[in-house]
Design a protein around this motif. Sequence first.
Motif, PDB file in Angstrom:
ATOM      1  N   GLU A  63      -6.444  -0.708  -2.440  1.00 58.64           N
ATOM      2  CA  GLU A  63      -6.014   0.351  -1.529  1.00 58.64           C
ATOM      3  C   GLU A  63      -4.683   0.955  -1.986  1.00 58.64           C
TER       4      GLU A  63
ATOM      5  N   GLN B 137      -8.194  -6.632  -2.416  1.00 54.08           N
ATOM      6  CA  GLN B 137      -8.362  -5.576  -1.399  1.00 54.08           C
ATOM      7  C   GLN B 137      -7.111  -4.721  -1.272  1.00 54.08           C
TER       8      GLN B 137
ATOM      9  N   ILE C 152       0.836  -1.207   0.000  1.00 45.33           N
ATOM     10  CA  ILE C 152       0.000   0.000   0.000  1.00 45.33           C
ATOM     11  C   ILE C 152       0.872   1.260   0.000  1.00 45.33           C
TER      12      ILE C 152
END
Lengths: 313, 257
Positions: free
Chosen positions: B214, B210, B151
Amino acid sequence: MTDVKNLEDIFQAKIDAEQKIEPKDWMPDAYRKNLIRQISQHAHSEVVGMLPEGNWITRAPSLKRKAILLAKVQDEAGHGLYLYSAVETMGVSREQTIDDLLSGKAKYSSIFNYPTLTWADIGAIGWLVDGAAIMNQVMLCRTSYGPYARAMVRICKEESFHQRQGYEIMAVLAKGTPGQKEMAQDALNRWWWPSLMMFGPTDANSPHSAQSMKWKIKRQSNDELRQIFIDRTVQQAEVIGLTIPDPDLKWNEETKHYDWGTIDWTEFNNVVAGNGPCNKERLAARNKAHNEGAWVREAAVAYAAKKAKRKAA
Amino acid sequence: MIVPNTMEQSALFTYTLRLADDLLILSQRLGEWCGHGPILEEDIALTNRALDHLGEARNLLTYAGQVEGKGRSEDDLAYLRMERQFTNVKLMEQPNGDYAHTMVRSFLFDAYHLPLMQALQKSTDEQLAAIAGKAVKEATYHLRASSEWIIRFGDGTEESHQRAQAALDNLWTYTGELFESDAVLEEMTKAGVAPEIAAIKANWSKTVDQVLAEATLKRPADGFMMTGGRKGLHSEHMGFILAEMQHVTRAYPGVAW
């Protein structure tokens, strides 16, 4: 001037009374400078010391040894972290301290400029290098600067574990096949004298020692610590059947210490001056890791800033 | 029942060895980073990761040796097998590359390893269930840490985004192998030793989606997938990994360390 003089008297009185100096206490500039130099050198030594040992992680001859070595080098990195934090308590940022290492301005323990050539060197480093370092570090647990002393208490616990592990590697090799024993003896031959050099110049040639002793940064002299190390280590070598490479080594019934030969100070000065077998490689490796890691650190900072901004919005 | 029992034993040996080899080879690769990390904290974290993987690999190798019943120790299995006998997926042997490649490689593995260990805790094989029980805690932490880096990279700077996307694009072709099935896995799944691999894949896929979302990174399309590792058909990197890992041990055969 009278004020500073008074402050110095109060400072020295505190030290004489065995009270710790804490970051917010007044201290003479020279004391601060001396400690910043010493603690940062110590921090750098931990971090640069990861290189010769890390060199053998992928080649450790059993999985158990590999696990122990990984854990050990990880401990050294942790020591580096505590010590950089201790330097920060004196008002110097970690970045600044590390920049001084990378530019070659700051020193680290010269012992790490020697190469680890065989597996036995991992044993020798644990036994001798950590063994010598402990002599200094046990003394530093009682050093006058509080944060340094407290970091050292933790570090000493782990270091004494490392020393035992290193000695055990040597013990196993020494009672192994002739080839293994030869490997162990060769490592001892190469690491013995550099380990003795770790204690620094002789007391007669150690200009900062007297002041450091008065400030109780140091509590025992280089030569005293070196002698304790020799007395202990000679016996440990005997137990596992290895020979200390010093023809002049002899028990002295009168002094109750071992007499021993002479350190080659020309070699010592050479390595300190940057001409050891691995000085260039060590600094190059640290610079490479730092430079190649720049984008990683920048990404972490950029992301943290974005996240904070979003949170505030 | 001697014959089927032996067959199952052989499948259990192979299955356990596969689990072990993935971890051993990844640990070996991560160990190369020690002392060269981008920041001291990461040096510690990477070494810790290597150590956790190695610890789990050792438990699995020891157990594989017991299942095989030929007296092979963890070290015999790690140091005295040749390339063709190693059964790790090729993802694990890929070079460290830059830190993005190292982290993406770990992330793709962690997202598979955690649900696998969670499910394996319910294995009918008590030993594997116990090893998995111990591994789950570490695997949870590993996945959290590698996800955070993906991320940070994806949503960090332009450079870090590009590096992470490049790593993802380069390594994606090695992910198919994690979910391959064959006679060994089918037998182990039927016996309740191994979990359903399709369920692990679904879980992996969800985590990957997911985290990549992000991170503002693009999930590569499932194109050609590399294969062969489970059968001992590796990349050219493997021989060098083993040469480095095994040379001292092989130079002094049969001694204690």
